[in-house]
Design a protein around this motif. Sequence first.
Motif, short mmCIF file in Angstrom:
data_model
loop_
_atom_site.label_atom_id
_atom_site.label_comp_id
_atom_site.label_asym_id
_atom_site.label_seq_id
_atom_site.Cartn_x
_atom_site.Cartn_y
_atom_site.Cartn_z
N GLY A 206 24.77 92.43 -35.35
CA GLY A 206 23.55 92.95 -34.76
C GLY A 206 22.35 92.37 -35.46
N VAL A 207 21.41 91.86 -34.70
CA VAL A 207 20.21 91.22 -35.25
C VAL A 207 18.98 91.93 -34.71
CG1 VAL A 207 18.89 89.07 -35.42
CG2 VAL A 207 21.40 88.99 -35.36
N ASP A 208 18.04 92.25 -35.59
CA ASP A 208 16.80 92.89 -35.17
C ASP A 208 15.72 92.57 -36.19
OD1 ASP A 208 16.24 95.33 -32.97
OD2 ASP A 208 14.78 95.20 -34.60
N SER A 209 14.48 92.47 -35.73
CA SER A 209 13.38 92.12 -36.63
C SER A 209 12.82 93.31 -37.39
CB SER A 209 12.25 91.46 -35.84
OG SER A 209 11.71 92.38 -34.89
N TYR B 286 24.86 93.82 -39.81
CA TYR B 286 23.51 93.84 -39.28
C TYR B 286 22.63 92.93 -40.12
CZ TYR B 286 24.98 97.83 -36.48
OH TYR B 286 25.64 98.64 -35.58
N GLU B 287 21.70 92.26 -39.45
CA GLU B 287 20.85 91.29 -40.13
C GLU B 287 19.42 91.45 -39.65
OE1 GLU B 287 20.29 86.42 -40.28
OE2 GLU B 287 22.27 87.27 -39.82
N VAL B 288 18.49 91.52 -40.61
CA VAL B 288 17.07 91.56 -40.26
C VAL B 288 16.60 90.12 -40.05
CG1 VAL B 288 14.75 92.19 -41.00
CG2 VAL B 288 16.68 93.67 -41.59
N ALA B 289 16.16 89.81 -38.83
CA ALA B 289 15.69 88.47 -38.52
C ALA B 289 14.88 88.51 -37.24
CB ALA B 289 16.86 87.49 -38.38
#
Length: 258
Positions: A62-65, A84-87
Amino acid sequence: MATWDPTTYLAYADHRTRPFVELLSAVDLGPGDARRIVDLGCGPGHLTHFLRSRWPDAEILGVDSSPEMMARAEAGNDDPRVRYEVASAQTWRPADTVDLIVSNAMLQWVDDQWAVLDRQLEALAPRGVIAVGVPDNADEPAHRLLYELADREPYRAALSGARRLKRVGPDAYLDYFTDNGLRVDAWSTTYLHVLTGDDPVFEWISGTGARPFLQGLDDQLRPRFAEEYRTMLRAAYPARDFGAVFPFRRTFAVASRG
């Protein structure tokens, strides 16, 4: 920079879940056909379990800024095959080949969604699928009134840069994915959400489309703006005995290389 509040966003989680489920229902991949899945713009992770139910053996990213959204997602994650990755979707691209890329209610927030999709297609497996859903209600009263109010004094200067969403119909995705050699299923659906409580349409949109406008004002102007906007929304979406009806049109597209 405007921030996301997971609690506000999840206030209408049931209503926001149905479009995601209906998007996944159009994905023609069997349980063993998706080894790697990316959820681009996954928010607080409350929908990840739908991906896991359909594809029990997949590695899911899951990717979200939003750090706030990612913190909520991480706190609720007990699946070792979910990360999950902050991007930012503006620059992020998958590190490996991906079998399924899902993006629900995110692409409307980026400056050039076609460039974002170009990067995702570069990583899509030979028989991979990309499934996208976006709101398509920028011409509805909730948004028109928001933008009209933001263009008035004393709000105009502070809100001139706040993002105004644009309509994107299914034909745009049909053309884009077809031009890139994919088989496409594109459609739109209008949901009639029945919302209850005090100023429910304001509560809904304050967690999404109105968020950058409310956060773009100082502590003196924000309450005044919010009350004026509430008044406008009450007239546009009058309360009935069973609640306020909030029509919400969404665009969907599922594109396959298979």
